[in-house]
Scaffold this motif. Structure first.
Motif, PDB file in Angstrom:
ATOM      1  N   LEU A  39     -33.804 -26.343 -33.441  1.00  0.00           N
ATOM      2  CA  LEU A  39     -34.736 -26.105 -32.312  1.00  0.00           C
ATOM      3  C   LEU A  39     -34.447 -27.231 -31.323  1.00  0.00           C
ATOM      4  O   LEU A  39     -35.421 -26.965 -30.160  1.00  0.00           O
ATOM      5  N   GLU A  63     -41.285 -25.839 -30.512  1.00  0.00           N
ATOM      6  CA  GLU A  63     -41.733 -24.590 -30.264  1.00  0.00           C
ATOM      7  C   GLU A  63     -41.613 -24.169 -28.865  1.00  0.00           C
ATOM      8  O   GLU A  63     -41.162 -23.210 -28.476  1.00  0.00           O
ATOM      9  N   ARG A  66     -38.025 -23.184 -28.489  1.00  0.00           N
ATOM     10  CA  ARG A  66     -37.862 -21.679 -29.294  1.00  0.00           C
ATOM     11  C   ARG A  66     -38.284 -20.762 -28.176  1.00  0.00           C
ATOM     12  O   ARG A  66     -37.585 -19.613 -28.314  1.00  0.00           O
ATOM     13  N   ALA A  85     -34.483 -19.537 -41.134  1.00  0.00           N
ATOM     14  CA  ALA A  85     -36.108 -19.216 -40.508  1.00  0.00           C
ATOM     15  C   ALA A  85     -36.738 -18.431 -41.419  1.00  0.00           C
ATOM     16  O   ALA A  85     -38.006 -18.630 -41.574  1.00  0.00           O
ATOM     17  N   HIS A  91     -39.011 -21.232 -38.137  1.00  0.00           N
ATOM     18  CA  HIS A  91     -38.506 -22.464 -37.760  1.00  0.00           C
ATOM     19  C   HIS A  91     -37.230 -22.652 -38.408  1.00  0.00           C
ATOM     20  O   HIS A  91     -36.961 -22.135 -39.419  1.00  0.00           O
TER      21      HIS A  91
END
Length: 296
Positions: A39, A63, A66, A85, A91
């Motif tokens: 990520l 995050e 993402r 994920a 994740h």
């Protein structure tokens, strides 16, 4: 309809490195998938209003990026997958490694430090699930030497080499002549007084820039640049987007030229295959415009 899988290390790589091919195939009606392996926790944040995300405890940048990836793949019109994920709460299984020698490179979840066999098994599982005709990833140097890009290349090759009926592997390569042309274009198209540097003809080039003869296939489709720019704007922490160009945190401008170079690679040997071998491997259909481009 052709099914293609593009495998990348971090959010934004899909649009920066292969956005032209992705959009070209989407517009042809092909089934296009993107697999992202981390990520981008170590990304350098450009906007001052988001600078608090960089290096913060708990990796809030992951995050955020993402979400940026979700916006980009929506603009591209592709199906997105994150490596591992399902088993990691949405994740990725691994973390952005940063560059060699950094603290991130020694992190226990660093992607570049993971066992190759383990990573290859996860990549293979995704390939088998998607069942693509073509897999696309970086050249052996990972474009510019990032260890995560190199690990993606290694893992994709290892995964495909283990498969009895593997899809064709394409790797990204840029013809040397294009780099010179793009630098001339940038010098004449960036606004006067721009804070972004334009590389000179004598500035260093990336390892993925090779003699033109080594680039056997190309996707040339300037009509998709507008949509590529739209997708890049989703990656606001990482990319500044201009009219036909972009810049990263190093403030060096790069052209969005609407063209990308590729070559077919034997996953077992790492040998770049000549155009004739590529055509044979695809039943002679690889030469048609649109399937990762006509032969150069």
């Amino acid at each position: 309809m052709t099914r293609l899988l593009f495998v990348h290390a971090h959010p934004d790589d899909e649009t920066l490195a292969t956005g032209v091919a992705i959009l070209h195939h989407v517009e042809r009606g092909d089934d296009v998938h993107v697999l992202t392996c981390t990520l981008g926790e170590e990304g350098e944040v450009i906007p001052s209003g988001l600078a608090h995300l960089e290096g913060a405890e708990g990796d809030p940048l992951a995050e955020h990026r993402r979400g940026e990836l979700a916006g980009a793949v929506d603009a591209l019109g592709v199906t997105s997958h994150l490596l591992g994920a399902t088993a990691h709460g949405g994740h990725t299984a691994y973390r952005d490694s940063g560059m060699v020698g950094s603290a991130a490179f020694a992190h226990p979840r660093a992607f570049a430090g993971a066992e190759l066999a383990e990573v290859a098994a996860l990549v293979r599982s995704t390939i088998e699930e998607i069942d693509p005709d073509v897999v696309v990833t970086y050249d052996p140097q990972g474009g510019y030497g990032h260890p995560d890009h190199i690990r993606v290349h290694e893992a994709v090759r290892a995964a495909l080499a283990q498969m009895p009926s593997a899809p064709m592997l394409f790797v990204t390569l840029t013809p040397r002549s294009w780099v010179g042309e793009d630098r001339v274009w940038l010098a004449s198209h960036l606004p006067a007084g721009s804070p972004y540097a334009v590389p000179s003809p004598t500035d260093p080039i990336a390892p993925s820039v090779v003699d033109d003869a080594l680039v056997t296939h190309a996707v040339i489709d300037p009509s998709v640049v507008g949509r590529q720019q739209e997708a890049l704007r989703s990656h606001a922490t990482q990319v500044v987007v201009g009219d036909g160009w972009f810049a990263l945190s190093n403030d060096v401008a790069s052209r969005l030229s609407g063209r990308e170079g590729y070559a077919v690679m034997d996953p077992s040997t790492g040998e770049v295959l000549p155009g004739g071998a590529a055509g044979s491997a695809a039943g002679g259909d690889i030469a048609r415009p649109g399937l990762l481009g006509a032969r150069l």
